[in-house]
Write a protein that holds these residues in place. Structure first.
Motif, mmCIF file in Angstrom:
data_model
loop_
_atom_site.group_PDB
_atom_site.id
_atom_site.type_symbol
_atom_site.label_atom_id
_atom_site.label_comp_id
_atom_site.label_asym_id
_atom_site.label_seq_id
_atom_site.Cartn_x
_atom_site.Cartn_y
_atom_site.Cartn_z
ATOM 1 N N ALA A 36 11.709 48.999 45.958
ATOM 2 C CA ALA A 36 10.583 49.541 46.722
ATOM 3 C C ALA A 36 11.067 50.141 48.044
ATOM 4 N N PHE A 37 12.014 49.482 48.678
ATOM 5 C CA PHE A 37 12.593 49.988 49.920
ATOM 6 C C PHE A 37 13.261 51.341 49.702
ATOM 7 N N LEU A 38 14.104 51.421 48.675
ATOM 8 C CA LEU A 38 14.827 52.663 48.407
ATOM 9 C C LEU A 38 13.868 53.798 48.043
ATOM 10 N N GLU A 39 12.880 53.481 47.234
ATOM 11 C CA GLU A 39 11.924 54.521 46.827
ATOM 12 C C GLU A 39 11.079 54.978 48.016
ATOM 13 N N MET A 40 10.742 54.054 48.901
ATOM 14 C CA MET A 40 10.009 54.402 50.115
ATOM 15 C C MET A 40 10.848 55.334 50.998
ATOM 16 N N ALA A 41 12.126 54.976 51.180
ATOM 17 C CA ALA A 41 13.000 55.802 52.005
ATOM 18 C C ALA A 41 13.190 57.188 51.406
ATOM 19 N N ALA A 42 13.358 57.237 50.093
ATOM 20 C CA ALA A 42 13.576 58.526 49.438
ATOM 21 C C ALA A 42 12.362 59.433 49.523
ATOM 22 N N ALA A 43 11.165 58.855 49.551
ATOM 23 C CA ALA A 43 9.932 59.638 49.551
ATOM 24 C C ALA A 43 9.481 60.036 50.956
ATOM 25 N N ASP A 44 10.071 59.456 51.984
ATOM 26 C CA ASP A 44 9.625 59.690 53.359
ATOM 27 C C ASP A 44 10.335 60.917 53.925
ATOM 28 N N ASP A 45 9.572 61.947 54.293
ATOM 29 C CA ASP A 45 10.201 63.176 54.763
ATOM 30 C C ASP A 45 10.759 63.056 56.180
ATOM 31 N N ARG A 46 10.610 61.889 56.799
ATOM 32 C CA ARG A 46 11.239 61.650 58.103
ATOM 33 C C ARG A 46 12.656 61.123 57.961
ATOM 34 N N ILE A 47 13.087 60.842 56.741
ATOM 35 C CA ILE A 47 14.352 60.149 56.511
ATOM 36 C C ILE A 47 15.277 60.993 55.643
ATOM 37 N N GLU A 48 16.541 61.074 56.040
ATOM 38 C CA GLU A 48 17.614 61.549 55.168
ATOM 39 C C GLU A 48 18.493 60.350 54.867
ATOM 40 N N GLY A 49 18.932 60.223 53.619
ATOM 41 C CA GLY A 49 19.712 59.039 53.329
ATOM 42 C C GLY A 49 20.448 59.077 52.017
#
Length: 222
Positions: free
Chosen positions: A188-201
């Motif tokens: 859930a953490f990884l999917e949240m980060a991947a979907a957030d346009d404020r984050i590159e990762g």
């Protein structure tokens, strides 16, 4: 490939780049003597955290999950003399051991240890209107990772680096049907980060003395 080989390679790297470090070695010894679980980052992983924080020019660091203070010491060494690190720990015993270890390492004046549930402590920082952190290290209960990311973003600025440890779970992270709540928390953490346009990762798999695992490396872009 065997875990013995992974250990040998880690030992070789440590022998080259990490000379004997009494503060960190004694931190592990005191943590073990106090009954803390042996889950601190490996020496070369601790050095990686220090280098990442140093390359980023960190002046303010937030750590979620203190344990005995091993990674805390590694991170605070990246700070300038007027820098600061806030570390959050659920267990009071762990926090007491960490405080002793950090003080013995001569770094106590730079470290604020806060004890309690991380979600509450993060919200407290938000409510205090704390200045944004330059570097955030998440290494706590995996079920809480999604909430920790949500709250950490409120304590970030453009350019903040977020590192989350233990995201591979011996490869089980790729199994969407896993019944392990820790795996589902990481997913859930990884999917949240991947979907957030404020984050590159990205996320990286690792092997070594701590087995087969990995970490996520995120940068807040706006």
């Amino acid at each position: 490939m065997s875990e013995n080989l992974w250990d040998d390679v880690d030992e070789y790297f440590v022998s080259l780049f990490l000379p004997s470090d009494s503060a960190l070695e004694e931190t592990l010894d005191r943590s073990a003597a106090a009954g803390l679980p042996p889950i601190s980052v490996a020496p070369n992983q601790g050095k990686l955290l220090e280098l990442l924080a140093k390359m980023q020019g960190s002046r303010r660091i937030l750590e979620i999950g203190t344990l005995g203070g091993y990674s805390t010491i590694s991170l605070v060494r990246a700070l300038p003399s007027d820098g600061s690190l806030v570390t959050l720990e659920l267990e009071s015993l762990h926090a007491e051991v960490a405080r002793e270890n950090i003080d013995r390492a001569g770094l106590g004046l730079l470290v604020d240890i806060r004890v309690g549930p991380a979600t509450k402590l993060l919200q407290d920082l938000i409510d205090e209107d704390a200045a944004p952190f330059d570097f955030i290290f998440i290494d706590a209960d995996k079920e809480g990772y999604p909430k920790y990311l949500e709250l950490s973003l409120q304590l970030s600025r453009p350019g903040t680096v977020i590192v989350a440890d233990n995201v591979v779970r011996d490869g089980e992270v790729a199994d969407s049907t896993s019944t392990d709540e820790r795996v589902q928390g990481v997913r859930a953490f990884l999917e949240m980060a991947a979907a957030d346009d404020r984050i590159e990762g990205t996320a990286i798999q690792t092997v070594g003395s701590k087995g087969y695992d990995g970490f996520a490396l995120l940068v807040v872009s706006r």
